[in-house]
Write a protein that holds these residues in place. Structure first.
Motif, PDB file in Angstrom:
ATOM      1  N   GLU A  12       0.880  -0.932  -0.049  1.00  0.00           N
ATOM      2  CA  GLU A  12       0.085   0.012  -0.091  1.00  0.00           C
ATOM      3  C   GLU A  12       0.819   1.254   0.029  1.00  0.00           C
ATOM      4  O   GLU A  12       1.673   1.193   0.876  1.00  0.00           O
ATOM      5  N   LEU A  13       0.768   1.991  -0.978  1.00  0.00           N
ATOM      6  CA  LEU A  13       1.643   3.138  -1.070  1.00  0.00           C
ATOM      7  C   LEU A  13       1.024   4.680  -0.813  1.00  0.00           C
ATOM      8  O   LEU A  13       1.569   5.252   0.112  1.00  0.00           O
ATOM      9  N   LYS A  14      -0.285   5.029  -1.341  1.00  0.00           N
ATOM     10  CA  LYS A  14      -0.681   6.157  -1.063  1.00  0.00           C
ATOM     11  C   LYS A  14      -2.220   6.285  -1.086  1.00  0.00           C
ATOM     12  O   LYS A  14      -2.669   5.837  -1.932  1.00  0.00           O
ATOM     13  N   VAL A  15      -2.793   6.617  -0.149  1.00  0.00           N
ATOM     14  CA  VAL A  15      -4.264   7.196  -0.344  1.00  0.00           C
ATOM     15  C   VAL A  15      -4.273   8.464  -0.879  1.00  0.00           C
ATOM     16  O   VAL A  15      -3.845   9.436  -0.341  1.00  0.00           O
ATOM     17  N   ILE A  16      -4.913   8.687  -1.838  1.00  0.00           N
ATOM     18  CA  ILE A  16      -5.217   9.773  -2.781  1.00  0.00           C
ATOM     19  C   ILE A  16      -6.209  10.481  -2.309  1.00  0.00           C
ATOM     20  O   ILE A  16      -6.300  11.938  -1.936  1.00  0.00           O
ATOM     21  N   SER A  17      -7.396   9.874  -1.994  1.00  0.00           N
ATOM     22  CA  SER A  17      -8.588  10.609  -1.475  1.00  0.00           C
ATOM     23  C   SER A  17      -9.494   9.789  -0.808  1.00  0.00           C
ATOM     24  O   SER A  17      -9.423   8.312  -1.223  1.00  0.00           O
ATOM     25  N   THR A  18     -10.421   9.946  -0.107  1.00  0.00           N
ATOM     26  CA  THR A  18     -11.430   9.209   0.693  1.00  0.00           C
ATOM     27  C   THR A  18     -12.658   9.809   0.438  1.00  0.00           C
ATOM     28  O   THR A  18     -12.950  11.018   0.506  1.00  0.00           O
ATOM     29  N   GLU A  19     -13.913   8.830  -0.076  1.00  0.00           N
ATOM     30  CA  GLU A  19     -15.141   9.605  -0.410  1.00  0.00           C
ATOM     31  C   GLU A  19     -15.913   9.220   0.999  1.00  0.00           C
ATOM     32  O   GLU A  19     -15.697   8.386   1.834  1.00  0.00           O
ATOM     33  N   LYS A  20     -17.000  10.123   1.003  1.00  0.00           N
ATOM     34  CA  LYS A  20     -18.058   9.791   2.058  1.00  0.00           C
ATOM     35  C   LYS A  20     -18.526   8.501   2.401  1.00  0.00           C
ATOM     36  O   LYS A  20     -18.733   8.028   3.540  1.00  0.00           O
ATOM     37  N   SER A  21     -18.627   7.521   1.364  1.00  0.00           N
ATOM     38  CA  SER A  21     -18.807   6.324   1.585  1.00  0.00           C
ATOM     39  C   SER A  21     -17.826   5.376   2.270  1.00  0.00           C
ATOM     40  O   SER A  21     -17.875   4.174   2.415  1.00  0.00           O
ATOM     41  N   GLY A  22     -16.586   5.809   2.268  1.00  0.00           N
ATOM     42  CA  GLY A  22     -15.422   5.319   2.963  1.00  0.00           C
ATOM     43  C   GLY A  22     -14.659   4.524   1.831  1.00  0.00           C
ATOM     44  O   GLY A  22     -13.323   4.362   2.200  1.00  0.00           O
ATOM     45  N   TRP A  23     -15.060   4.643   0.497  1.00  0.00           N
ATOM     46  CA  TRP A  23     -14.146   4.265  -0.615  1.00  0.00           C
ATOM     47  C   TRP A  23     -13.026   4.930  -0.860  1.00  0.00           C
ATOM     48  O   TRP A  23     -13.057   6.302  -0.396  1.00  0.00           O
ATOM     49  N   THR A  24     -11.774   4.651  -1.051  1.00  0.00           N
ATOM     50  CA  THR A  24     -10.418   5.419  -1.329  1.00  0.00           C
ATOM     51  C   THR A  24     -10.275   5.248  -2.646  1.00  0.00           C
ATOM     52  O   THR A  24     -10.071   3.990  -3.079  1.00  0.00           O
ATOM     53  N   LEU A  25      -9.426   6.298  -3.165  1.00  0.00           N
ATOM     54  CA  LEU A  25      -8.584   6.286  -4.410  1.00  0.00           C
ATOM     55  C   LEU A  25      -7.038   5.956  -3.898  1.00  0.00           C
ATOM     56  O   LEU A  25      -6.763   6.784  -2.970  1.00  0.00           O
ATOM     57  N   GLU A  26      -6.589   4.955  -4.362  1.00  0.00           N
ATOM     58  CA  GLU A  26      -5.496   4.406  -3.852  1.00  0.00           C
ATOM     59  C   GLU A  26      -4.537   4.276  -5.093  1.00  0.00           C
ATOM     60  O   GLU A  26      -4.710   3.632  -5.922  1.00  0.00           O
ATOM     61  N   LEU A  27      -2.876   4.528  -4.336  1.00  0.00           N
ATOM     62  CA  LEU A  27      -2.025   4.010  -5.455  1.00  0.00           C
ATOM     63  C   LEU A  27      -1.268   2.885  -4.777  1.00  0.00           C
ATOM     64  O   LEU A  27      -0.745   2.917  -3.491  1.00  0.00           O
ATOM     65  N   ASN A  28      -1.174   1.664  -5.091  1.00  0.00           N
ATOM     66  CA  ASN A  28      -0.654   0.745  -4.516  1.00  0.00           C
ATOM     67  C   ASN A  28       0.120  -0.237  -5.526  1.00  0.00           C
ATOM     68  O   ASN A  28      -0.065  -0.042  -6.899  1.00  0.00           O
ATOM     69  N   GLU A  29       1.004  -1.257  -5.232  1.00  0.00           N
ATOM     70  CA  GLU A  29       1.614  -2.178  -5.915  1.00  0.00           C
ATOM     71  C   GLU A  29       0.768  -3.400  -5.803  1.00  0.00           C
ATOM     72  O   GLU A  29       0.255  -3.846  -4.756  1.00  0.00           O
ATOM     73  N   VAL A  30       0.024  -3.998  -7.083  1.00  0.00           N
ATOM     74  CA  VAL A  30      -1.053  -5.029  -7.031  1.00  0.00           C
ATOM     75  C   VAL A  30      -0.193  -5.975  -7.760  1.00  0.00           C
ATOM     76  O   VAL A  30      -0.100  -5.747  -9.107  1.00  0.00           O
TER      77      VAL A  30
END
Length: 75
Positions: A12-30
């Motif tokens: 897990e590298l970086k959470v870019i943003s978080t929505e009210k729903s709890g979903w997050t836009l993330e930069l990860n190694e997958v």
């Protein structure tokens, strides 16, 4: 019918943003389907069991994107 696939967030590298729903836009190694992990930008549910559409890039492609963004003006 959609094909089955597997994924594993290896880093897990970086959470870019978080929505009210709890979903997050993330930069990860997958790792997708057991392959070598790549850099991945996408929305994830809080438990990481569901995901939105995203963008998977090699390290070289991410560096090229970073360089392109550095050259742009966002004013």
């Amino acid at each position: 019918m959609a094909e089955e696939f597997s994924f594993k967030i290896t880093k897990e590298l970086k959470v870019i943003s978080t929505e009210k729903s709890g979903w997050t836009l993330e930069l990860n190694e997958v790792s997708w389907n057991g392959r070598e992990a790549k850099l991945d930008l996408r929305a994830w549910s809080p438990d990481h069991k569901k995901m939105g559409k995203g963008l998977t890039l090699s390290r070289e492609s991410l560096i090229a994107l970073k360089n392109a963004l550095n050259e742009m003006s966002f004013e």
